[in-house]
Design a protein around this motif. Structure first.
Motif, PDB file in Angstrom:
ATOM      1  N   SER A 294       0.829  -1.215   0.000  1.00  0.00           N
ATOM      2  CA  SER A 294       0.000   0.000   0.000  1.00  0.00           C
ATOM      3  C   SER A 294       0.860   1.260   0.000  1.00  0.00           C
ATOM      4  N   ASN A 295       1.936   1.254   0.808  1.00  0.00           N
ATOM      5  CA  ASN A 295       2.926   2.345   0.813  1.00  0.00           C
ATOM      6  C   ASN A 295       2.262   3.721   1.000  1.00  0.00           C
ATOM      7  N   GLU A 296       1.347   3.804   1.937  1.00  0.00           N
ATOM      8  CA  GLU A 296       0.671   5.072   2.241  1.00  0.00           C
ATOM      9  C   GLU A 296       0.908   5.424   3.711  1.00  0.00           C
TER      10      GLU A 296
ATOM     11  N   ALA B   7       3.746   2.591   5.735  1.00  0.00           N
ATOM     12  CA  ALA B   7       4.648   2.639   4.561  1.00  0.00           C
ATOM     13  C   ALA B   7       5.143   1.249   4.205  1.00  0.00           C
TER      14      ALA B   7
ATOM     15  N   ASN C 164       5.868  -1.624   1.550  1.00  0.00           N
ATOM     16  CA  ASN C 164       6.179  -1.585   0.111  1.00  0.00           C
ATOM     17  C   ASN C 164       6.743  -2.922  -0.338  1.00  0.00           C
TER      18      ASN C 164
ATOM     19  N   CYS D  69      -2.059   1.370  11.758  1.00  0.00           N
ATOM     20  CA  CYS D  69      -1.654   0.244  10.898  1.00  0.00           C
ATOM     21  C   CYS D  69      -2.024  -1.106  11.511  1.00  0.00           C
TER      22      CYS D  69
END
Length: 834
Positions: free
Chosen positions: A564-566, A570, A572, A665
């Motif tokens: 998702s890397n949001e 984060a 990735n 998260c």
């Protein structure tokens, strides 16, 4: 007539192997690779320096417009040439010894008998030649042309009758020569009568000619001079075209021989391979029947494997939408493979070998064929040397040819320029007598004009013969049968109609060595093992492709979370099925997580596996990201009891302790771990199905699985089918190849040999050579011819104009001299008075 090199004889000696031919249903289908580089070798053509100035195409068109004839006219020429070259005494013999290579025989090597045959026992009808047409069973034998026409062929070609070819060609030259000679005689009469009687006398009316009286003749003179320059240029460029055409002809002739040498080399290699394994093939045939009890046994085992696979993995087949394909594979095995099993078993019970009796004769025939190939190879080298020799000879004569072509033009140009100089200087008092060069120009031009017209007439005949030869070549290459007979002509014709030599000669029938076996071989010849098994294996391969969907969707969902890397999660990481069971093997750009891990003292964690950590624990560890502070107070990284009294950080700082520490998260991490567990379960089902199916074998599993192996088969489903296919194919091919005097790779060598029978390079090379001769070289000769005509006409114009100007310029010159004399007289008087 002379025969072409008997390449076909080489092929027949190799392939017939002194066996009695039988007509079988099977035909070898050639699937030959395309040699992409063949067309690129030696295909370049030399470009002349003056190609852009060449008008060879226009010259050819002019010749063609004059010489246009119907195709029947050229066909008559071909017929007459065939009859003229035919040795009627020898070719007319209808019957030959039945053992002769000239005997006409059918596929079973029996003499073909015409209904009106007069051949006694021991003799056969001869093959077609320049005298006899092909013989057909049960039909009257006919001659190619009426017998009386053979005696008249010479007269038709170069006799003295009105219809002879030579007379028709010569007629054009004779007409031109007559015109030239008549013009020459007229000039002689003119010189005798005019110059000797009248022109030698004084001019009666000196002042009767004015300057405007010579303007028109001078203009005509200049036009003729320019025409001579143009004619000389045409001849020069035409001569260069002849040189270019000759160069390209030798270049492409050499390319043809090079291709022929390559062809012979390619043809010899498979023969060598066949010769090297023919004895081994005979020995291997002994064991062909050993171990064939698998035919029925393994077929039943495969049926049991289909049943077992369905029992173990029916739910997976349903979830991957592969049940229809599985049922199709089962049905195809029963409908297509089971009949093969029965045919192979039946053939194994009835086959009789006769390879041993033929092995020596086959080996001897191949040896003879290779000797003939070597002989033909040496002959081709001799032809190549002859091409080089004649090319050298032609190169040595180019300067002589250029001089011979250009000398007439250059001399004519020099003479006409001399006359033009006389015209220019004749008005000068000092050079007033130069006008006499005009007389010389007129005299010499009349002679040179006659020579040019005679040369043009001769070269016109040559261009007509050249044009006719090119037209005839197109007819000859359509069918070589009248020239080489019906045995060789299929091979030669194949070279010009893009037909494989093996197909043209029906050699695909002659390589059916099954004719040495009993008729029972036909049963297995009709079986296509590969196609039948492909109908079974293709649905199973499609099932393997569909199995990926079992875990594919779950993997995609997992990657949506792990990649998702949001902010603030984060993550990735993108996993594949190769790394899903070993997530620590994923190639990452850093050794540690780029984010802080919860309950890890504010530190990231290593991506390396820790000890014997399971993949579930690993995924939970690396995605257990720390929280972020929503408020600066009561939020920090827990570093011990002291953090309970002093716990503050900046907003959005990493944290794992305090009331204001949020964990955005956490749900993502939970989804990753739960999704990963579900993925592993589906992936395990997929892997077990893959292991039992056997299209591919998972690296971490044994194929098949222990459950499948213990209850149903020690081999995977596809492995069982593939193994059975290999065994059946080997047995079937061994039997067929054994019947074809081959085992294993022999049939491959035979097919390679047949593929090398592609002789289309001859047509390609011939097209180049024909373009060189009938295009460039012919165009150059045509240009020289029309240049000679232009030169001759221009010289005659110069001669006529020169004699007119000689008279008129003489009057003007004398008048000019008198004017100069009067001027001198007045000047003298002026001096006296002074």
């Amino acid at each position: 007539m002379k025969k072409l090199p008997a390449v076909v004889t080489i092929v027949l000696l190799c392939l017939e192997a002194k066996a009695t031919a039988q007509s079988h249903a099977r035909r070898l289908e050639l699937d030959c690779p395309v040699d992409e580089s063949a067309d690129e070798n030696n295909d370049q053509s030399y470009q002349g320096r003056f190609q852009s100035y060449s008008r060879g195409s226009l010259g050819r068109k002019l010749v063609e417009s004059i010489r246009k004839k119907p195709e029947s006219y050229y066909q008559d020429i071909v017929d007459n040439v065939v009859m003229l070259l035919c040795d009627v005494d020898n070719a007319g013999e209808r019957c030959v010894d039945e053992g002769s290579s000239l005997a006409a025989k059918d596929a079973e090597q029996n003499c073909i008998i015409a209904s009106d045959s007069q051949c006694p026992v021991g003799l056969c009808e001869r093959q077609s030649n320049c005298y006899w047409n092909s013989v057909h069973e049960g039909q009257n034998r006919t001659t190619r042309f009426p017998p009386e026409r053979y005696n008249a062929a010479e007269t038709e070609l170069y006799g003295t009758n009105n219809n002879s070819y030579a007379r028709q060609i010569a007629l054009f030259g004779i007409i031109g020569a007559v015109v030239a000679i008549v013009a020459f005689l007229i000039w002689i009469i003119f010189f005798v009568v005019r110059y000797l009687r009248f022109l030698c006398s004084t001019i009666q009316r000196k002042d009767s000619y004015r300057l405007y009286d010579i303007i028109l003749p001078v203009v005509l003179y200049i036009i003729a001079l320019v025409s001579i320059v143009i004619a000389a240029s045409m001849a020069f460029v035409g001569n260069e075209d002849v040189s270019v055409g000759a160069t390209n002809t030798f270049l492409h002739a050499d390319g043809l021989i090079e291709d022929l040498l390559l062809f012979l080399g390619r043809s010899r290699l498979p023969l060598e391979n066949i010769q090297s394994i023919v004895k081994r093939a005979a020995l291997d045939a002994k064991g062909i029947f050993d171990g064939t009890d698998y035919v029925k046994r393994d077929a039943m085992q495969i049926v049991n494997s289909f049943v077992g696979f369905y029992e173990l993995h029916s739910d997976g087949l349903v979830s991957s939408n592969s049940l229809v394909g599985f049922n199709q594979a089962t049905a195809e095995f029963d409908e297509k493979v089971t009949p093969i099993t029965d045919s192979v078993q039946e053939m194994l019970d009835t086959l009789e070998l006769d390879l041993y009796d033929q092995a020596d004769s086959i080996e001897a025939s191949i040896f003879t064929a290779m000797q003939q190939l070597d002989s033909f190879y040496e002959q081709s080298l001799e032809w190549q040397n002859e091409v080089y020799y004649y090319e050298g000879q032609e190169l040595g004569t180019r300067n002589v040819r250029r001089s011979a072509v250009m000398i007439l033009f250059l001399v004519s140009l020099g003479i006409v320029l001399l006359g033009f100089l006389g015209l220019t200087l004749s008005r000068s008092r000092i050079c007033s007598k130069v006008y006499h060069t005009i007389k010389l120009t007129g005299f010499v031009s009349s002679l040179l004009g006659t020579v040019a017209l005679l040369s043009a007439s001769a070269t016109l005949c040559l261009t007509f013969v050249f044009h006719d030869a090119c037209e005839v070549s197109g007819i000859v290459t359509r069918d070589f049968e009248p020239f080489v007979g019906d045995r060789i002509s299929p091979a030669v014709n194949a070279a010009f109609n893009d037909t494989n030599l093996a197909v043209a000669l029906n050699l695909t029938e002659k390589v059916d060595f099954e004719q040495k076996l009993e008729d029972g071989l036909i049963q297995i010849e009709m079986v296509n093992v590969s196609q039948a098994f492909q109908l079974v294996l293709e649905p199973l391969s499609q099932i393997q492709s569909a199995l990926g969907s079992i875990s594919g969707t779950a993997l995609s969902v997992l990657n949506q979370a792990t990649a998702s890397n949001e902010f603030p999660c984060a993550f990735n990481d993108t996993y594949t099925k190769d790394t899903i069971t070993h997530p620590w093997d994923l190639d990452r750009s850093t050794d540690d997580t780029p984010y802080t891990i919860r309950d890890n003292m504010g530190n990231p964690t290593s991506y390396d596996r820790i000890g014997l950590e399971s993949s579930d624990d690993y995924m939970h560890r690396i995605y257990n990201k720390a929280g972020v502070c929503s408020e600066p107070s009561d939020c920090c990284i827990y570093e011990g009891p002291s953090s309970e009294f002093d716990c503050s950080s900046s907003v959005y700082a990493d944290c794992d302790y305090g009331n204001n520490c949020a964990f955005p998260c956490e749900n993502v991490q939970l989804g990753i771990t739960e999704g990963y567990d579900a993925l592993l379960m589906l992936y395990d089902k997929e892997q077990r199905m893959t292991a039992d199916l056997g299209v591919v074998c998972p690296a971490e599993l044994e194929c098949p699985s222990s459950e499948f192996s213990s209850d149903f088969s020690s081999s995977t489903l596809v492995g069982s089918v593939e193994d059975y296919k290999v065994k059946i194919t080997d047995t079937k091919e061994s039997l067929v190849n054994l019947a074809s005097t081959s085992v294993g790779g022999t049939m491959i060598e035979v097919e390679d040999f047949l593929c090398n029978m592609n002789v289309s390079f001859i047509e390609r090379r011939y097209a180049f050579i024909k373009t060189d001769i009938c295009g460039i070289l012919f165009g150059g000769i045509a240009q020289i011819n029309w240049a000679l005509w232009l030169l001759g006409i221009s010289l005659e114009v110069v001669a006529i104009v020169s004699h007119i100007l000689a008279v008129r310029m003489k009057g003007l010159s004398q008048k000019g001299e008198e004017s100069f004399d009067m001027l001198d007289l007045h000047l003298n008087r002026a001096n006296v008075y002074a």
